[in-house]
Design an enzyme around this catalytic site. Structure first.
Site, PDB file in Angstrom:
ATOM      1  N   HIS A 203      -2.570   7.342   6.990  1.00  9.42           N
ATOM      2  CA  HIS A 203      -1.565   8.223   6.362  1.00  9.42           C
ATOM      3  C   HIS A 203      -2.222   9.517   5.876  1.00  9.42           C
ATOM      4  CE1 HIS A 203       2.316   6.260   6.254  1.00  9.42           C
ATOM      5  NE2 HIS A 203       1.812   5.142   5.794  1.00  9.42           N
TER       6      HIS A 203
ATOM      7  N   GLN B 226       3.116   9.973   1.003  1.00  6.06           N
ATOM      8  CA  GLN B 226       4.423   9.313   1.146  1.00  6.06           C
ATOM      9  C   GLN B 226       5.374   9.641  -0.005  1.00  6.06           C
ATOM     10  OE1 GLN B 226       2.419   5.343   2.121  1.00  6.06           O
ATOM     11  NE2 GLN B 226       4.295   5.196   3.287  1.00  6.06           N
TER      12      GLN B 226
ATOM     13  N   GLY C 193       0.843  -1.185   0.000  1.00  4.22           N
ATOM     14  CA  GLY C 193       0.000   0.000   0.000  1.00  4.22           C
ATOM     15  C   GLY C 193       0.880   1.237   0.000  1.00  4.22           C
TER      16      GLY C 193
ATOM     17  N   CYS D 178       6.026  -0.083   7.492  1.00  6.42           N
ATOM     18  CA  CYS D 178       5.610   1.077   6.714  1.00  6.42           C
ATOM     19  C   CYS D 178       6.804   1.532   5.880  1.00  6.42           C
ATOM     20  CB  CYS D 178       5.179   2.193   7.664  1.00  6.42           C
ATOM     21  SG  CYS D 178       4.656   3.686   6.813  1.00  6.42           S
ATOM     22  N   LEU D 179       6.566   1.811   4.612  1.00  3.18           N
ATOM     23  CA  LEU D 179       7.673   2.232   3.740  1.00  3.18           C
ATOM     24  C   LEU D 179       8.277   3.557   4.204  1.00  3.18           C
ATOM     25  CD1 LEU D 179       6.159   1.239   0.275  1.00  3.18           C
ATOM     26  CD2 LEU D 179       8.031   0.093   1.453  1.00  3.18           C
TER      27      LEU D 179
ATOM     28  N   HIS E 214      -4.490   1.314   7.507  1.00  6.45           N
ATOM     29  CA  HIS E 214      -3.136   1.880   7.651  1.00  6.45           C
ATOM     30  C   HIS E 214      -2.951   3.051   6.673  1.00  6.45           C
ATOM     31  CE1 HIS E 214       1.466   1.129   7.813  1.00  6.45           C
ATOM     32  NE2 HIS E 214       1.306   2.057   6.885  1.00  6.45           N
ATOM     33  N   GLU E 215      -3.369   2.846   5.405  1.00  8.82           N
ATOM     34  CA  GLU E 215      -3.177   3.894   4.389  1.00  8.82           C
ATOM     35  C   GLU E 215      -4.083   5.099   4.641  1.00  8.82           C
ATOM     36  OE1 GLU E 215      -0.609   3.734   2.676  1.00  8.82           O
ATOM     37  OE2 GLU E 215      -0.227   1.610   3.026  1.00  8.82           O
TER      38      GLU E 215
HETATM   39 NI    NI Z   1       2.682   3.203   5.803  1.00  7.79          NI
END
Ligand code: NI
Length: 174
Positions: A140, A51, A46, A94-95, A136-137
């Site tokens: 963000h 991000q 995701g 998480c990236l 989660h997204e």
């Molecule tokens: Ni993340």
């Protein structure tokens, strides 16, 4: 194919609330392509627009297995409509937070209303990994990260650790 740099903590932009999209035009379509290219390149499941530095309420997910066909989903202006009482726990990464995993309990099932890439209003019922990933997204888009589920002490420790790695090795790509 355009791979963008993924922004990592402690960049302040990750704490900001993203703005709703009014219309899906050429720029938004390009953004969606960039999000998928960047997500697949990093083996993520995701990625939210913030991000890669764009404060718009767009996210992409794909929770398919490696041996399955890709199942790309684009969610524009997603709104959670229903959450189950039943919970599930995943160890989430998480990236934007390299080398960090946090065990988080979230509702097992969620229903999300959103606009798809063609501009149509849709509802997606998510279960299991997809449900966790979508929640989660969406977090963000509201400036919330997995480390916000931790105590301040643990959170500060992780941010310090990542800042140190960043300083010693320059840019991190995950
Ligand atoms: Ni993340």
């Amino acid at each position: 194919m355009t791979i963008k740099e993924i922004i990592t903590v402690p960049d302040e932009i990750l704490k900001k609330v993203s703005e709703p999209i009014e219309k899906i035009g050429v720029n938004e379509k390009k953004l969606i392509d960039n999000l998928f290219d960047t997500m697949y390149n990093s083996n993520g499941i995701g990625l939210a627009a913030v991000q890669i530095g764009i404060l718009k309420r767009i996210l992409v997910v794909d929770v398919s297995n490696k041996d399955e066909k890709n199942q790309p989903i684009v969610l524009v202006n997603p709104v959670i409509k229903n959450l189950s009482d039943e919970k599930s726990i995943y160890e989430e990464g998480c990236l934007s937070i390299p080398e960090t995993f946090v065990e988080i309990e979230r509702p097992k099932i969620c229903e999300v209303e959103y606009i798809n890439e063609k501009g149509s209003k849709k509802i997606l019922k998510c279960d299991g990994l997809l449900s966790t990933c979508v929640q989660h997204e969406i977090n963000h888009l509201d400036g919330k990260l997995i480390i916000d589920h931790l105590s301040k002490l643990k959170k500060d420790f992780i941010i310090k650790k990542i800042s140190k790695i960043k300083k010693s090795t320059g840019r991190i790509v995950v």
